[in-house]
Write an enzyme that holds these catalytic residues in place. Structure first.
Site, PDB file in Angstrom:
ATOM      1  N   ASN A   1      70.482 -21.034  29.458  1.00  0.00           N
ATOM      2  CA  ASN A   1      69.342 -20.215  29.874  1.00  0.00           C
ATOM      3  C   ASN A   1      69.815 -19.413  31.074  1.00  0.00           C
ATOM      4  O   ASN A   1      69.900 -19.934  32.178  1.00  0.00           O
ATOM      5  CB  ASN A   1      68.153 -21.124  30.233  1.00  0.00           C
ATOM      6  CG  ASN A   1      67.002 -20.352  30.852  1.00  0.00           C
ATOM      7  OD1 ASN A   1      66.967 -19.124  30.808  1.00  0.00           O
ATOM      8  ND2 ASN A   1      66.050 -21.070  31.424  1.00  0.00           N
TER       9      ASN A   1
ATOM     10  N   LYS B   1      68.375 -17.107  32.601  1.00  0.00           N
ATOM     11  CA  LYS B   1      67.283 -16.683  33.493  1.00  0.00           C
ATOM     12  C   LYS B   1      67.464 -15.200  33.851  1.00  0.00           C
ATOM     13  O   LYS B   1      67.894 -14.424  33.013  1.00  0.00           O
ATOM     14  CB  LYS B   1      67.206 -17.594  34.720  1.00  0.00           C
ATOM     15  CG  LYS B   1      67.163 -19.080  34.310  1.00  0.00           C
ATOM     16  CD  LYS B   1      66.816 -20.007  35.419  1.00  0.00           C
ATOM     17  CE  LYS B   1      66.763 -21.430  34.873  1.00  0.00           C
ATOM     18  NZ  LYS B   1      66.326 -22.403  35.862  1.00  0.00           N
TER      19      LYS B   1
ATOM     20  N   HIS C   1      58.841 -22.027  29.597  1.00  0.00           N
ATOM     21  CA  HIS C   1      59.704 -22.567  30.655  1.00  0.00           C
ATOM     22  C   HIS C   1      58.855 -22.814  31.906  1.00  0.00           C
ATOM     23  O   HIS C   1      57.921 -22.059  32.185  1.00  0.00           O
ATOM     24  CB  HIS C   1      60.849 -21.589  30.955  1.00  0.00           C
ATOM     25  CG  HIS C   1      61.878 -22.192  31.860  1.00  0.00           C
ATOM     26  ND1 HIS C   1      61.723 -22.223  33.229  1.00  0.00           N
ATOM     27  CD2 HIS C   1      63.039 -22.820  31.592  1.00  0.00           C
ATOM     28  CE1 HIS C   1      62.761 -22.846  33.758  1.00  0.00           C
ATOM     29  NE2 HIS C   1      63.578 -23.220  32.791  1.00  0.00           N
TER      30      HIS C   1
ATOM     31  N   GLU D   1      59.296 -22.177  34.892  1.00  0.00           N
ATOM     32  CA  GLU D   1      59.209 -21.030  35.807  1.00  0.00           C
ATOM     33  C   GLU D   1      58.146 -20.051  35.323  1.00  0.00           C
ATOM     34  O   GLU D   1      57.467 -19.398  36.120  1.00  0.00           O
ATOM     35  CB  GLU D   1      60.588 -20.357  35.935  1.00  0.00           C
ATOM     36  CG  GLU D   1      61.520 -21.207  36.796  1.00  0.00           C
ATOM     37  CD  GLU D   1      62.977 -21.115  36.413  1.00  0.00           C
ATOM     38  OE1 GLU D   1      63.381 -20.171  35.718  1.00  0.00           O
ATOM     39  OE2 GLU D   1      63.747 -22.026  36.818  1.00  0.00           O
TER      40      GLU D   1
ATOM     41  N   GLU E   1      62.199 -30.833  30.420  1.00  0.00           N
ATOM     42  CA  GLU E   1      62.795 -30.454  31.700  1.00  0.00           C
ATOM     43  C   GLU E   1      61.904 -30.907  32.853  1.00  0.00           C
ATOM     44  O   GLU E   1      60.916 -30.233  33.176  1.00  0.00           O
ATOM     45  CB  GLU E   1      62.972 -28.936  31.769  1.00  0.00           C
ATOM     46  CG  GLU E   1      63.844 -28.368  30.674  1.00  0.00           C
ATOM     47  CD  GLU E   1      64.414 -27.009  31.071  1.00  0.00           C
ATOM     48  OE1 GLU E   1      65.637 -26.892  31.120  1.00  0.00           O
ATOM     49  OE2 GLU E   1      63.630 -26.095  31.351  1.00  0.00           O
TER      50      GLU E   1
ATOM     51  N   GLY F   1      67.472 -26.754  38.843  1.00  0.00           N
ATOM     52  CA  GLY F   1      68.108 -25.975  39.899  1.00  0.00           C
ATOM     53  C   GLY F   1      68.209 -26.713  41.222  1.00  0.00           C
ATOM     54  O   GLY F   1      68.511 -26.127  42.250  1.00  0.00           O
TER      55      GLY F   1
ATOM     56  N   SER G   1      69.594 -29.457  35.898  1.00  0.00           N
ATOM     57  CA  SER G   1      70.875 -29.757  36.557  1.00  0.00           C
ATOM     58  C   SER G   1      71.868 -30.474  35.641  1.00  0.00           C
ATOM     59  O   SER G   1      72.655 -31.302  36.090  1.00  0.00           O
ATOM     60  CB  SER G   1      70.649 -30.550  37.844  1.00  0.00           C
ATOM     61  OG  SER G   1      69.861 -29.794  38.750  1.00  0.00           O
TER      62      SER G   1
HETATM   63  P1  PGA Z   1      69.314 -25.811  35.744  1.00  0.00           P
HETATM   64  O1  PGA Z   1      68.138 -25.094  34.912  1.00  0.00           O
HETATM   65  O2  PGA Z   1      70.330 -26.273  34.735  1.00  0.00           O
HETATM   66  O3  PGA Z   1      69.850 -24.737  36.658  1.00  0.00           O
HETATM   67  O4  PGA Z   1      68.705 -26.953  36.474  1.00  0.00           O
HETATM   68  C1  PGA Z   1      67.693 -25.598  33.686  1.00  0.00           C
HETATM   69  C2  PGA Z   1      66.554 -24.756  33.162  1.00  0.00           C
HETATM   70  O5  PGA Z   1      65.720 -24.318  33.957  1.00  0.00           O
HETATM   71  O6  PGA Z   1      66.459 -24.486  31.940  1.00  0.00           O
END
Ligand code: PGA
Length: 248
Positions: free
Chosen positions: A9, A11, A94, A96, A164, A170, A210
């Site tokens: 992803n 982003k 997601h 976010e 998630e 992140g 992560s």
């Molecule tokens: P990350 O993000 O691997 O940077 O923690 C995962 C995601 O948001 O899909």
């Protein structure tokens, strides 16, 4: 029986040229992957990346899709527009988008149904916040997101779920593999109770938060975990390849 699926992803990262370069570097590194490999790229990169992935085992994904066929929805992108550029997968809901863009279980459900009707493979994201986990609400939240988000889906095996935990995204803080396995097992139980036991056993559920080369092998060794949705570690070809090749 469930083929593992590792999806990046990106982003809001990478210009079209940067995205194509990343994929070109990635291609030889993941060509022998035993799992499905997907990159979910910003809308502006879709065309360049669709050209770059041609002839490879890398599948193309988007990061959102609108639920309407077409019309007065400034700034939105329809399923047909994605399909026309060779997109196969689409991330929906997601955290976010839930946090910053007003995404709800209801809009997740509408987008998921439209994506499936059109033949896209949704990667539907669910997950609890830190506060929800600490106040003992994890199961309640995941049950609601699963039941409401997937309402009316006829064939659950045509989509992918990404669990998630928001506190692990992140942050460098990964759920332990046991925690992730147990929680994904719970999601499967909810699906068996609400939809059907057969599809609960067949639907692919990823872990995200992560996940990286150094922890992918252990996470992927868990019985319930069928893949990963990878943010930060998908932005550099060698890092993402390490996750994809977790078993090598
Ligand atoms: P990350 O993000 O691997 O940077 O923690 C995962 C995601 O948001 O899909």
């Amino acid at each position: 029986m469930r083929k593992p699926i590792i999806a990046g992803n990106w982003k809001m990262n990478k210009t079209p040229a940067e995205g194509a370069a990343l994929v070109n570097e990635l291609k030889p590194l993941v060509q022998d992957a035993e799992c499905d490999v997907v990159v979910c790229v910003p809308a502006t990169d879709i065309y360049a990346v669709s050209e770059a992935v041609k002839g490879s085992n890398i599948h193309l994904g988007a990061q959102n899709v609108h639920f309407a066929e077409s019309g007065a929805y400034t700034g939105e992108i329809s399923a047909d527009m994605l399909l026309a550029l060779g997109v196969e997968y689409v991330i929906i809901g997601h955290s976010e988008r839930r946090q910053y863009f007003g995404e709800t279980d209801e809009t997740v459900n509408k987008r998921t149904l439209t994506a499936l009707n059109k033949g896209l493979i949704p990667i539907v994201c669910i997950g609890e916040t830190l506060e929800e986990r600490e106040t003992g609400k994890t199961e309640e939240v995941l049950r609601r997101q699963t039941v409401e988000g997937l309402k009316g889906v006829e064939d659950l095996t045509k989509l992918v779920i990404a669990y998630e935990p928001v506190w692990a995204i992140g942050t460098g803080r990964t759920a332990t593999s046991e925690q992730a396995n147990e929680t994904i097992g719970f999601i499967r139980k909810v699906i068996a109770e609400t939809f059907c036991p057969k599809c609960a056993a067949a639907v692919r559920i990823q872990y995200g938060g992560s996940m990286k080369g150094s922890n992918a092998k252990e996470l992927m060794a868990q019985e319930e975990i069928d893949g990963g949705l990878i943010g930060g570690a998908s932005l550099k070809a060698p890092d993402f390849a390490q996750v994809v090749n977790y078993n090598k």
